[in-house]
Structures are given as structure tokens and as C-alpha cells.
Design a protein around this motif. Structure first.
Motif, short mmCIF file in Angstrom:
data_model
loop_
_atom_site.label_atom_id
_atom_site.label_comp_id
_atom_site.label_asym_id
_atom_site.label_seq_id
_atom_site.Cartn_x
_atom_site.Cartn_y
_atom_site.Cartn_z
N TRP A 23 0.80 -1.23 0.00
CA TRP A 23 0.00 0.00 0.00
C TRP A 23 0.84 1.29 0.00
CZ3 TRP A 23 -4.97 0.65 -1.26
CH2 TRP A 23 -5.74 -0.51 -1.36
N PRO A 24 1.75 1.43 -0.97
CA PRO A 24 2.42 2.73 -1.12
C PRO A 24 1.40 3.76 -1.59
CG PRO A 24 2.85 1.39 -3.04
CD PRO A 24 2.10 0.51 -2.05
N ARG A 25 1.72 5.01 -1.51
CA ARG A 25 0.79 6.07 -1.94
C ARG A 25 0.54 6.07 -3.44
NH1 ARG A 25 -2.63 8.06 1.73
NH2 ARG A 25 -1.53 8.26 3.68
N ARG A 26 1.43 5.44 -4.21
CA ARG A 26 1.29 5.44 -5.66
C ARG A 26 1.86 4.15 -6.23
NH1 ARG A 26 4.07 5.92 -10.23
NH2 ARG A 26 3.19 7.12 -11.92
N ILE A 27 1.17 3.66 -7.26
CA ILE A 27 1.68 2.51 -8.02
C ILE A 27 1.58 2.84 -9.51
CG2 ILE A 27 1.10 0.73 -6.33
CD1 ILE A 27 -1.39 0.09 -8.14
N PRO A 28 2.41 2.22 -10.34
CA PRO A 28 2.19 2.34 -11.77
C PRO A 28 0.90 1.61 -12.12
CG PRO A 28 4.28 1.23 -11.29
CD PRO A 28 3.57 1.44 -10.00
N CYS A 29 0.24 2.06 -13.13
CA CYS A 29 -1.02 1.42 -13.52
C CYS A 29 -0.77 -0.02 -13.95
CB CYS A 29 -1.67 2.20 -14.66
SG CYS A 29 -3.23 1.46 -15.18
N PRO A 30 -1.50 -0.99 -13.37
CA PRO A 30 -1.31 -2.38 -13.76
C PRO A 30 -1.98 -2.74 -15.08
CG PRO A 30 -2.95 -2.24 -12.03
CD PRO A 30 -2.41 -0.85 -12.24
N MET A 31 -2.75 -1.82 -15.65
CA MET A 31 -3.44 -2.09 -16.91
C MET A 31 -2.54 -1.76 -18.09
SD MET A 31 -7.03 -0.42 -15.93
CE MET A 31 -7.41 -0.44 -14.21
N LYS A 32 -2.51 -2.64 -19.03
CA LYS A 32 -1.68 -2.45 -20.22
C LYS A 32 -2.52 -2.66 -21.47
CE LYS A 32 1.94 -2.21 -17.57
NZ LYS A 32 2.11 -0.96 -16.94
N GLY A 33 -1.98 -2.25 -22.60
CA GLY A 33 -2.63 -2.53 -23.87
C GLY A 33 -3.53 -1.41 -24.35
N LYS A 34 -4.20 -1.71 -25.44
CA LYS A 34 -5.09 -0.73 -26.06
C LYS A 34 -6.23 -0.36 -25.12
CE LYS A 34 -7.75 -0.01 -30.24
NZ LYS A 34 -8.20 -0.57 -31.50
N GLY A 35 -6.47 0.93 -25.00
CA GLY A 35 -7.54 1.43 -24.16
C GLY A 35 -7.22 1.45 -22.68
N ALA A 36 -5.95 1.26 -22.31
CA ALA A 36 -5.58 1.20 -20.89
C ALA A 36 -5.88 2.50 -20.16
CB ALA A 36 -4.11 0.82 -20.74
N LYS A 37 -5.62 3.64 -20.80
CA LYS A 37 -5.87 4.92 -20.11
C LYS A 37 -7.34 5.10 -19.79
CE LYS A 37 -1.97 7.60 -21.70
NZ LYS A 37 -1.54 8.85 -22.33
N ARG A 38 -8.20 4.74 -20.72
CA ARG A 38 -9.64 4.85 -20.50
C ARG A 38 -10.09 3.88 -19.40
NH1 ARG A 38 -14.22 7.89 -21.50
NH2 ARG A 38 -15.96 6.51 -21.11
N ARG A 39 -9.61 2.64 -19.45
CA ARG A 39 -9.95 1.65 -18.41
C ARG A 39 -9.46 2.12 -17.05
NH1 ARG A 39 -7.83 -2.38 -21.95
NH2 ARG A 39 -6.11 -2.43 -20.52
N GLN A 40 -8.27 2.74 -17.03
CA GLN A 40 -7.72 3.25 -15.77
C GLN A 40 -8.64 4.31 -15.18
OE1 GLN A 40 -4.07 5.41 -16.14
NE2 GLN A 40 -3.52 5.09 -14.01
N ARG A 41 -9.05 5.28 -15.99
CA ARG A 41 -9.95 6.33 -15.50
C ARG A 41 -11.28 5.74 -15.02
NH1 ARG A 41 -8.15 8.93 -20.19
NH2 ARG A 41 -10.14 8.49 -21.18
N HIS A 60 -6.84 8.31 -7.30
CA HIS A 60 -6.59 9.33 -8.33
C HIS A 60 -5.71 8.75 -9.42
CE1 HIS A 60 -8.02 12.38 -5.48
NE2 HIS A 60 -7.26 11.77 -4.57
N VAL A 61 -5.88 9.27 -10.63
CA VAL A 61 -4.97 8.97 -11.74
C VAL A 61 -4.03 10.16 -11.84
CG1 VAL A 61 -4.79 8.62 -14.22
CG2 VAL A 61 -6.73 7.67 -12.97
N ASP A 62 -2.72 9.90 -11.90
CA ASP A 62 -1.78 11.02 -12.00
C ASP A 62 -1.30 11.22 -13.43
OD1 ASP A 62 0.49 9.34 -12.44
OD2 ASP A 62 0.80 9.14 -10.31
N ALA A 63 -0.59 12.30 -13.65
CA ALA A 63 -0.15 12.68 -15.00
C ALA A 63 0.80 11.67 -15.62
CB ALA A 63 0.50 14.06 -14.95
N GLU A 64 1.50 10.91 -14.80
CA GLU A 64 2.46 9.93 -15.33
C GLU A 64 1.82 8.57 -15.58
OE1 GLU A 64 3.42 11.65 -12.30
OE2 GLU A 64 4.18 13.20 -13.64
N GLY A 65 0.52 8.45 -15.38
CA GLY A 65 -0.16 7.19 -15.63
C GLY A 65 -0.24 6.26 -14.45
N GLY A 66 0.10 6.77 -13.26
CA GLY A 66 0.01 5.95 -12.06
C GLY A 66 -1.32 6.16 -11.36
N ILE A 67 -1.53 5.36 -10.33
CA ILE A 67 -2.72 5.48 -9.50
C ILE A 67 -2.27 5.73 -8.07
CG2 ILE A 67 -4.79 4.32 -8.64
CD1 ILE A 67 -4.77 2.64 -11.20
N SER A 68 -2.87 6.74 -7.45
CA SER A 68 -2.51 7.07 -6.07
C SER A 68 -3.80 7.05 -5.23
CB SER A 68 -1.83 8.43 -6.00
OG SER A 68 -2.69 9.44 -6.49
#
Length: 72
Positions: A23-41, A60-68
Motif C-alpha cells: 500500500w504505497p501512496r502510488r503505483i504504476p497502472c497495472p493495466m496495459k494494452g489498447k484502451g488502458a488509459k480509459r480503463r484506468q480512468r 486518483h490517476v496522476d499525470a504519469e499514468g500511475g494510481i494514487s
């Protein structure tokens, strides 16, 4: 607290990734592939919906594509 009425196939991988990392404050998004940014949001929005109790975790979704997260 959040209760899942269905399998939540995009939410569980995010929660599992936070758990695996301790449980760090931020992780890189575990979603990959086509449409990952939309799925993340969409996933972050779903995680934030329908939480019960006085203290809630806001994701939250951050500017670098991580989730916090933070406690409200």
C-alpha cells in the motif's frame, strides 16, 4: 468500506497491486494494452463510487499514468 456486487474485473487488479506493494501512496497502472488509459480512468471512478463509512479512500490517476490514493 466497499462491497462488490459483481466480479469487478478491473478494480481487483488495482487493489491487488496496492496490496502486493504494501500500500504505497502510488503505483504504476497495472493495466496495459489498447484502451488502458480509459480503463484506468473508469476503474478509478468505480473504486471511488459507493464507498460506505465515515472514512473513505479516494483514488486518483496522476499525470504519469500511475494510481494514487488518500484517505478522505
Amino acid at each position: 468500506m466497499k462491497r462488490f456486487g459483481h466480479k469487478a474485473p478491473t478494480q481487483w487488479p488495482v487493489l491487488d497491486a496496492f496490496e502486493a506493494a504494501g500500500w504505497p501512496r502510488r503505483i504504476p497502472c497495472p493495466m496495459k494494452g489498447k484502451g488502458a488509459k480509459r480503463r484506468q480512468r473508469d476503474t478509478v471512478e468505480s473504486l471511488n463510487n459507493r464507498q460506505e463509512g465515515l472514512r473513505r479512500i479516494r483514488f486518483h490517476v496522476d499525470a504519469e499514468g500511475g494510481i494514487s490514493w488518500e484517505v478522505e
